[in-house]
Design a protein around this motif. Structure first.
Motif, PDB file in Angstrom:
ATOM      1  N   LYS A 186      -5.203  21.121 -26.588  1.00 43.52           N
ATOM      2  CA  LYS A 186      -4.816  19.785 -26.969  1.00 43.52           C
ATOM      3  C   LYS A 186      -4.341  18.830 -25.617  1.00 43.52           C
ATOM      4  O   LYS A 186      -4.782  17.690 -25.720  1.00 43.52           O
ATOM      5  CB  LYS A 186      -3.567  19.972 -27.833  1.00 43.52           C
ATOM      6  CG  LYS A 186      -3.668  20.381 -29.226  1.00 43.52           C
ATOM      7  CD  LYS A 186      -2.597  20.759 -30.137  1.00 43.52           C
ATOM      8  CE  LYS A 186      -2.607  21.270 -31.353  1.00 43.52           C
ATOM      9  NZ  LYS A 186      -1.449  21.296 -32.138  1.00 43.52           N
ATOM     10  N   ILE A 187      -3.797  19.504 -24.873  1.00 42.65           N
ATOM     11  CA  ILE A 187      -3.508  18.868 -23.646  1.00 42.65           C
ATOM     12  C   ILE A 187      -4.932  18.117 -22.895  1.00 42.65           C
ATOM     13  O   ILE A 187      -4.708  16.934 -22.290  1.00 42.65           O
ATOM     14  CB  ILE A 187      -2.729  19.629 -22.444  1.00 42.65           C
ATOM     15  CG1 ILE A 187      -1.070  20.113 -23.183  1.00 42.65           C
ATOM     16  CG2 ILE A 187      -2.464  18.922 -21.198  1.00 42.65           C
ATOM     17  CD1 ILE A 187      -0.358  21.114 -22.269  1.00 42.65           C
ATOM     18  N   ILE A 188      -5.789  18.975 -22.610  1.00 43.02           N
ATOM     19  CA  ILE A 188      -7.087  18.709 -22.212  1.00 43.02           C
ATOM     20  C   ILE A 188      -7.724  17.409 -22.842  1.00 43.02           C
ATOM     21  O   ILE A 188      -8.038  16.408 -22.339  1.00 43.02           O
ATOM     22  CB  ILE A 188      -7.913  19.792 -22.017  1.00 43.02           C
ATOM     23  CG1 ILE A 188      -7.395  21.074 -20.990  1.00 43.02           C
ATOM     24  CG2 ILE A 188      -9.431  19.344 -21.634  1.00 43.02           C
ATOM     25  CD1 ILE A 188      -8.143  22.228 -21.201  1.00 43.02           C
ATOM     26  N   ASP A 189      -7.592  17.573 -24.188  1.00 46.35           N
ATOM     27  CA  ASP A 189      -8.269  16.628 -24.908  1.00 46.35           C
ATOM     28  C   ASP A 189      -7.317  15.170 -24.696  1.00 46.35           C
ATOM     29  O   ASP A 189      -8.050  14.185 -24.916  1.00 46.35           O
ATOM     30  CB  ASP A 189      -8.450  17.232 -26.389  1.00 46.35           C
ATOM     31  CG  ASP A 189      -9.546  18.058 -26.670  1.00 46.35           C
ATOM     32  OD1 ASP A 189     -10.325  18.066 -25.548  1.00 46.35           O
ATOM     33  OD2 ASP A 189      -9.672  18.628 -27.593  1.00 46.35           O
ATOM     34  N   GLN A 190      -6.162  15.287 -24.757  1.00 47.65           N
ATOM     35  CA  GLN A 190      -5.335  14.193 -24.614  1.00 47.65           C
ATOM     36  C   GLN A 190      -5.533  13.407 -23.376  1.00 47.65           C
ATOM     37  O   GLN A 190      -5.819  12.242 -23.203  1.00 47.65           O
ATOM     38  CB  GLN A 190      -3.913  14.452 -24.749  1.00 47.65           C
ATOM     39  CG  GLN A 190      -3.237  14.836 -25.976  1.00 47.65           C
ATOM     40  CD  GLN A 190      -1.936  15.475 -25.950  1.00 47.65           C
ATOM     41  OE1 GLN A 190      -1.245  15.252 -24.893  1.00 47.65           O
ATOM     42  NE2 GLN A 190      -1.314  16.050 -27.128  1.00 47.65           N
ATOM     43  N   CYS A 191      -5.811  14.329 -22.363  1.00 49.22           N
ATOM     44  CA  CYS A 191      -6.235  13.670 -20.767  1.00 49.22           C
ATOM     45  C   CYS A 191      -7.435  12.961 -20.913  1.00 49.22           C
ATOM     46  O   CYS A 191      -7.755  11.935 -20.496  1.00 49.22           O
ATOM     47  CB  CYS A 191      -6.040  14.746 -19.827  1.00 49.22           C
ATOM     48  SG  CYS A 191      -4.456  15.512 -19.504  1.00 49.22           S
ATOM     49  N   ARG A 192      -8.315  13.640 -21.746  1.00 46.20           N
ATOM     50  CA  ARG A 192      -9.879  13.086 -21.888  1.00 46.20           C
ATOM     51  C   ARG A 192      -9.965  12.070 -22.813  1.00 46.20           C
ATOM     52  O   ARG A 192     -11.093  11.723 -23.267  1.00 46.20           O
ATOM     53  CB  ARG A 192     -10.796  14.271 -21.991  1.00 46.20           C
ATOM     54  CG  ARG A 192     -10.842  15.075 -20.984  1.00 46.20           C
ATOM     55  CD  ARG A 192     -11.791  16.071 -21.084  1.00 46.20           C
ATOM     56  NE  ARG A 192     -11.823  17.055 -22.299  1.00 46.20           N
ATOM     57  CZ  ARG A 192     -12.817  17.793 -22.843  1.00 46.20           C
ATOM     58  NH1 ARG A 192     -13.799  18.135 -22.201  1.00 46.20           N
ATOM     59  NH2 ARG A 192     -12.349  18.673 -23.702  1.00 46.20           N
ATOM     60  N   ALA A 193      -9.125  11.446 -23.512  1.00 47.61           N
ATOM     61  CA  ALA A 193      -8.966  10.369 -24.625  1.00 47.61           C
ATOM     62  C   ALA A 193      -9.893   9.041 -24.050  1.00 47.61           C
ATOM     63  O   ALA A 193      -9.683   8.759 -22.942  1.00 47.61           O
ATOM     64  CB  ALA A 193      -7.613  10.087 -25.161  1.00 47.61           C
TER      65      ALA A 193
END
Length: 484
Positions: A450-457
Motif C-alpha cells: 500500500k505504501i509503495i502504491d501510494q507513492c506511485r499514485a
C-alpha cells in the motif's frame, strides 16, 4: 514548566520508581539505562542560549514524553505487589517492552543530530537495532529464569512474594553492578558535548588521509577506500579538473558548507570535507566522505536477492528517513534532484544513507563534464513522475521525488530493476497512456504494498509526504517485530 523540563521531571520520577521494581528487573533496568543515555542530547537543548527549539525537535520531545509515560507505566506496574501473581501466571512481559524500546530507538535517531560526531557514534551504538534486539532477548531470558528459580523454591504464593522481594534485590544489585561500567564508559563519551560547536566539514590536509584501495574508475574521477584520522572514508579524486583555481573552489566550498551542516543525519551520507593539494600549478582536488562498505542500494539488491523482509523493511525505513531529513530541513523545499536506488548507499550494518547532493556545488566547480551513455537515460526515465513525463515544464516539486522514492521502495521489495529491458518510448507509453505500475510480488507485506502504491499514485496530490512514509514504515516494522 516547558517541554524539556517535563522530560527531565518524568525521567527523575522513573529513576526513583525503579528502586521499587520487584520483577522484570532486567527489562526495566535496560529501559531506565537507555532513557538515561537518551537524555544527553536533551541536555544540549536545555543548555542552548534562549533554549531555542525547532519544530522538528519539539515533535521529537513530544514523542519522547509519550514514550516516557509508557515506560513509567511499565516500571510502576512491576513495582506493585498486586501484579506479581498475574505476572507469574502470564510470564509474557516481553511484548510490553517492545513498543517502548523501539520508540526510544526512533527518537535516538533524531536527537543524535544534536551531538558532535564522536559523541554521536557512541550514542547511536547504544541504540543499534541488532544490539538492542539481542539485549532485549537476553534480559527477557534472565527475568524468566529468575522467576522459574523463585517458583521452584516456593509453593505458597505468599512465600513467593516474600522471596521475590529478597531475591530480586540481590539479583538487581549484582546485575546493575555488571552494567554500571558500560554506562559509565558511554556517558564519558557523551558528557563532553560542546553546545555551541558542531562537527565541522573542513578542508583536510593530505597527510591526514590514507589511501587503501581503489574502488572505481570513471571518466571524471577515481574513487578510493581510505582513512581520515583513523575513520574509514571514501575519497573521490577528480581527473583533469575543470578549474585550476583553488581560491575559487575554496570560496564555493565555504559557502556550501553552511547549508550542508543542516543536513546532519544517520541516514544522510556524512561529508568530512575537501582536500586540495597545490603542486606545480596543477592542483589535485579530492572530496572526502563517509565510507559505506556494501556500496549502492542498487548493488545490494542485485547481489543479495534473498534478503529477509526484516532487512528490507529496515533499509526502506532508513532510506525514507534520509529523504525526510532533506525535505523537512528548511521552510523552502530542499530537493535532491535525482532520487534513484544508486543515490542511496548501504553501510556495513545495512543502514541506508542518502547521497548525491552533498557538496554538489563544490563538485560542479571542479568536475569536468563528460558525455553520458544512452543507457543512463533509460534507467533514469523509470523514476520520472508521470506529470513530468507528460509535460517537461511541469514544476519539479516534492511529489515528484516521492514518486521516484516509490520506485526505490518497489526495488527494495522486489530486488528487480524497474522497467528492465524497456526502451524509453515503451516506458513512457506504459505510464502515460496505460497508467501501468509494475506489480509487487505476492510475498510482499500488504501494508508495504500500500505504501509503495501510494507513492506511485498518478495524481501528485494523492502521494504521501516523506514524514508520512517514515511513520507508516516505522509502524509496519514495529508491528512485524511484535508479531514475531
Amino acid at each position: 514548566m516547558d517541554i524539556v523540563e517535563r522530560v527531565f521531571s518524568i525521567a527523575q520520577s522513573l529513576y526513583a520508581q525503579f528502586e521499587q521494581v520487584k520483577c522484570c528487573t532486567h527489562q526495566c533496568q535496560r529501559l531506565v539505562e537507555r532513557i538515561h543515555i537518551l537524555l544527553e542530547p536533551v541536555k544540549v537543548l536545555r543548555a542552548q542560549p534562549g533554549m531555542h527549539i525547532s519544530q522538528h525537535e519539539e515533535e521529537l520531545l513530544k514523542k519522547l514524553l509519550r514514550t516516557l509515560g509508557e515506560a513509567q507505566r511499565l516500571v510502576t506496574k512491576y513495582s506493585q505487589a498486586s501484579w506479581i501473581q498475574k505476572f507469574l501466571r502470564a510470564r509474557s512481559s516481553g511484548e510490553e517492552f517492545v513498543w517502548v524500546n523501539e520508540s526510544l530507538e526512533d527518537i535516538a535517531q533524531g536527537l543524535s543530530l544534536l551531538l558532535q560526531a564522536e559523541q554521536k557514534q557512541a550514542f547511536l551504538e547504544a541504540f543499534q537495532a541488532k544490539t538492542c534486539r539481542w539485549q532485549d532477548a537476553e534480559d527477557l531470558r534472565n527475568d524468566r529464569a529468575f522467576l522459574d528459580e523463585v517458583i521452584a523454591s516456593t509453593e505458597n504464593p505468599e512465600d513467593t512474594e516474600i522471596c521475590l522481594d529478597r531475591q530480586c534485590v540481590e539479583s538487581k544489585v549484582d546485575w546493575m553492578q555488571s552494567e554500571l561500567n558500560k554506562v559509565v564508559r558511554m556517558m564519558e563519551c557523551l558528557k563532553k558535548v560542546d553546545v555551541d560547536k558542531r562537527e565541522d566539514i573542513t578542508e583536510i590536509q593530505r597527510e591526514h588521509l590514507t589511501f587503501r584501495r581503489h574502488l572505481q574508475d570513471t571518466d571524471s574521477y577515481d574513487l578510493y577506500e581510505g582513512e581520515y584520522l583513523k575513520y574509514p572514508v571514501a575519497i573521490k579524486t577528480f581527473k583533469r579538473p575543470l578549474t585550476t583555481d583553488p581560491v575559487k573552489v575554496r570560496d564555493i566550498f565555504e559557502k556550501e558548507v553552511q547549508t550542508l551542516k543542516k543536513f546532519e543525519s544517520p541516514n544522510i551520507l556524512r561529508m568530512y570535507g575537501i582536500c586540495i593539494e597545490e603542486q606545480d600549478r596543477s592542483p589535485c582536488f579530492s572530496i572526502v566522505m563517509e565510507y559505506c562498505e556494501h556500496g549502492t542500494l542498487r548493488e545490494v539488491l542485485t547481489k543479495q536477492q534473498q534478503l529477509s523482509w526484516e532487512r528490507r523493511l529496515r533499509m526502506a525505513l532508513g532510506a525514507a528517513r534520509g529523504l525526510y531529513r532533506l525535505h523537512q530541513t528548511e521552510k523552502k523545499s530542499r530537493l535532491h534532484g535525482c532520487i534513484n536506488s544508486s543515490k542511496f548507499l548501504v553501510a556495513g550494518d545495512y543502514c541506508v544513507k542518502l547521497s548525491g547532493f552533498e557538496l554538489c556545488e563544490t563538485e560542479l566547480s571542479i568536475k569536468r563534464r563528460v558525455k553520458k551513455k544512452n543507457w543512463n537515460r533509460v534507467s533514469t526515465l523509470a523514476y520520472v513522475a508521470p506529470e513530468n513525463m507528460k509535460d517537461i515544464y511541469y514544476p519539479y516539486k516534492r511529489p515528484y521525488e516521492i514518486y521516484s522514492f516509490g520506485i526505490v521502495l518497489w526495488e527494495i521489495a522486489t530486488s528487480k530493476i524497474p522497467f528492465e529491458g524497456c526502451t524509453p518510448q515503451e516506458i513512457k507509453e506504459k505510464i502515460c497512456e496505460h497508467h501501468y505500475r509494475e506489480p509487487v510480488g505476492e510475498d510482499c507485506p500488504e501494508d508495504l504494498r500500500k505504501i509503495i502504491d501510494q507513492c506511485r499514485a498518478f495524481d501528485p496530490s494523492q502521494r504521501p509526504s516523506a514524514e508520512q512514509i517514515v511513520d507508516l514504515l516505522a509502524d509496519l516494522k514495529r508491528s512485524r517485530n511484535q508479531g514475531s
